[in-house]
Scaffold this active site. Structure first.
Site, PDB file in Angstrom:
ATOM      1  N   LYS A  20       0.821  -1.218   0.000  1.00  0.00           N
ATOM      2  CA  LYS A  20       0.000   0.000   0.000  1.00  0.00           C
ATOM      3  C   LYS A  20       0.849   1.259   0.000  1.00  0.00           C
ATOM      4  O   LYS A  20       0.469   2.258  -0.620  1.00  0.00           O
ATOM      5  CB  LYS A  20      -0.946   0.003   1.206  1.00  0.00           C
ATOM      6  CG  LYS A  20      -2.076  -0.992   1.048  1.00  0.00           C
ATOM      7  CD  LYS A  20      -3.201  -0.721   2.013  1.00  0.00           C
ATOM      8  CE  LYS A  20      -4.338  -1.705   1.790  1.00  0.00           C
ATOM      9  NZ  LYS A  20      -5.362  -1.664   2.818  1.00  0.00           N
TER      10      LYS A  20
ATOM     11  N   LYS B 269     -10.642  -3.363  -4.407  1.00  0.00           N
ATOM     12  CA  LYS B 269     -11.428  -2.136  -4.558  1.00  0.00           C
ATOM     13  C   LYS B 269     -10.631  -1.067  -5.281  1.00  0.00           C
ATOM     14  O   LYS B 269     -11.195  -0.151  -5.874  1.00  0.00           O
ATOM     15  CB  LYS B 269     -11.760  -1.552  -3.174  1.00  0.00           C
ATOM     16  CG  LYS B 269     -12.688  -2.374  -2.332  1.00  0.00           C
ATOM     17  CD  LYS B 269     -12.752  -1.756  -0.931  1.00  0.00           C
ATOM     18  CE  LYS B 269     -13.439  -2.676   0.042  1.00  0.00           C
ATOM     19  NZ  LYS B 269     -13.245  -2.284   1.443  1.00  0.00           N
TER      20      LYS B 269
ATOM     21  N   LYS C 190      -4.952  -9.980  -6.997  1.00  0.00           N
ATOM     22  CA  LYS C 190      -6.133 -10.107  -6.135  1.00  0.00           C
ATOM     23  C   LYS C 190      -7.244  -9.175  -6.612  1.00  0.00           C
ATOM     24  O   LYS C 190      -6.962  -8.055  -7.047  1.00  0.00           O
ATOM     25  CB  LYS C 190      -5.681  -9.692  -4.726  1.00  0.00           C
ATOM     26  CG  LYS C 190      -6.549 -10.123  -3.606  1.00  0.00           C
ATOM     27  CD  LYS C 190      -5.951  -9.655  -2.288  1.00  0.00           C
ATOM     28  CE  LYS C 190      -5.977  -8.141  -2.147  1.00  0.00           C
ATOM     29  NZ  LYS C 190      -5.634  -7.626  -0.841  1.00  0.00           N
TER      30      LYS C 190
END
Ligand code: TYM
Length: 351
Positions: free
Chosen positions: A130, A217, A214
């Site tokens: 992230k 969102k 994966k």
């Protein structure tokens, strides 16, 4: 130090009375939930309600580890709450609330900031993913995010945590934090070591555009995921457009080796149908993808559109959603308050 302590504590744990079984889990209210959230977590949450008391949280404090538009956070918090209920979380049986309304989460997270080691957090792969290349510019909150997650679970002394596979490393850290707290403060069985519950063929749903990534969102392509709010046509279209390979479906699990996209679609079908991947392979052995995709689209529409419909109905009355969250927060606080009183006493806070 960790290893020697760990075995001592496990020995103490085996003699100690067992903790009362309790489920805790949560999702971030950032963007709309997708099929991965549903199959990896939410669907299992609903089932667990029949076996143990459950606490399900909308983790708005986790969401702000990356900046959120405040208006959008309000909308998204209500939408995620509606998704929980629409998927089958029963707010009368289970406790459903948003994290920021129970200050025990923030308070215990601070204590855990002082228990966890920087080296442990440095190993977290989600932080690395992230924060990306611009690590210096990531919020401090994003770095200590797993400590808040441990606090979420342990403020209730929860024993079972149903999540998708991507949360496994964070749960291992929660167990390390629980162990170290118990040891540091001479309270061998105070916190349980929470068990990850990562079950079924949907624990790692992959992108529909790239079977090695994966479903997420934050993926730029909306075609990479099925959102829980998508209508029937959108769901069917996304499945028909999903990337595949030219071969027909195999007749055994071995035949899926090196075919990430095929494996992903079979797992999605299996998770939606509550079958094993082997059963689905048996059913579609030798079929062309066009045939399989039609069947998958029908199944996904059948299972997901009632959830979207129910979400729309719930969101038409935001005041009722807010009431559910408020009542859930009060019930959550009643469990966390005595745990926090004991934490303060163990740590040595006068009060
Ligand atoms: P979050 O909000 O990223 O995801 C919510 C849940 O969905 C699962 N999930 C997936 N499962 C299968 N395939 C996928 N592609 C996929 N994407 C997401 C996640 O594993 C998760 O179970 N840190 C957590 C939220 C959290 C939490 C907690 C969870 C905060 N405190 C305490 C459990 C206990 C998170 O960001 O999940």
């Amino acid at each position: 130090m960790m290893l020697a302590c760990a075995s001592a504590i496990s020995a103490a744990m085996s003699d100690a009375p067992k903790h009362t079984p309790l489920v805790f889990s949560g999702m971030q209210p950032t963007n709309t939930l997708h099929l991965g959230n549903y199959l990896g977590a939410l669907k299992n949450w609903v089932k667990l309600q029949d076996t143990m008391p459950c606490i399900y949280c909308v983790v708005d404090m986790h969401a702000i580890t990356a900046w959120q538009d405040p208006k959008e956070l309000v909308r998204s918090t209500r939408e995620v709450t509606a998704a929980y209920i629409a998927a089958g979380v029963d707010p009368a049986r289970s406790i459903l609330f948003n994290q920021s309304q129970v200050s025990a989460h923030a308070e215990l997270a601070w204590v855990f900031n002082c228990v966890a080691r920087i080296g442990w957090l440095n190993r977290m792969t989600q932080f690395k993913d992230k924060a990306g290349k611009n690590r210096e510019n990531a919020s401090v909150g994003l770095f200590v995010y797993p400590n808040l997650m441990a606090a979420d679970i342990l403020a209730y002394r929860a024993t079972h945590v149903p999540v998708g596979e991507d949360q496994k490393q964070h749960l291992e850290l929660s167990r390390d934090i629980a162990q170290k707290f118990n040891l540091d403060f001479g309270a061998p069985d105070f916190f349980p070591l929470p068990e990850p519950v990562i079950v079924g063929p949907g624990t790692r749903v992959m992108s529909l555009r790239d079977g090695t990534k994966k479903m997420s969102k934050s993926d730029e392509s909306d075609n990479s995921r099925i959102n829980l709010t998508d209508d029937a046509d959108t769901i069917a279209q996304k499945i028909r457009k999903a990337r595949t390979d030219p071969e027909p479906l195999p007749d055994s699990k071995d035949g899926l080796k090196g075919r990430a996209e095929a494996e992903n679609l079979i797992n999605i079908y299996a998770a939606l149908a509550d079958h094993s991947p082997e059963t689905v392979i048996g059913q579609f052995a030798g079929a062309q993808f066009s045939v399989f995709k039609n069947a998958l689209a029908d199944l996904a529409v059948e299972k997901l559109t009632p959830i979207a419909g129910e979400m729309r109905a719930l969101l038409a009355d935001p005041a009722e959603i807010d009431r559910v969250l408020k009542s859930g927060s009060e019930r959550a606080l009643a469990i966390a308050a005595p745990v926090m009183a004991e934490v303060r006493r163990l740590v040595g806070f006068v009060g």
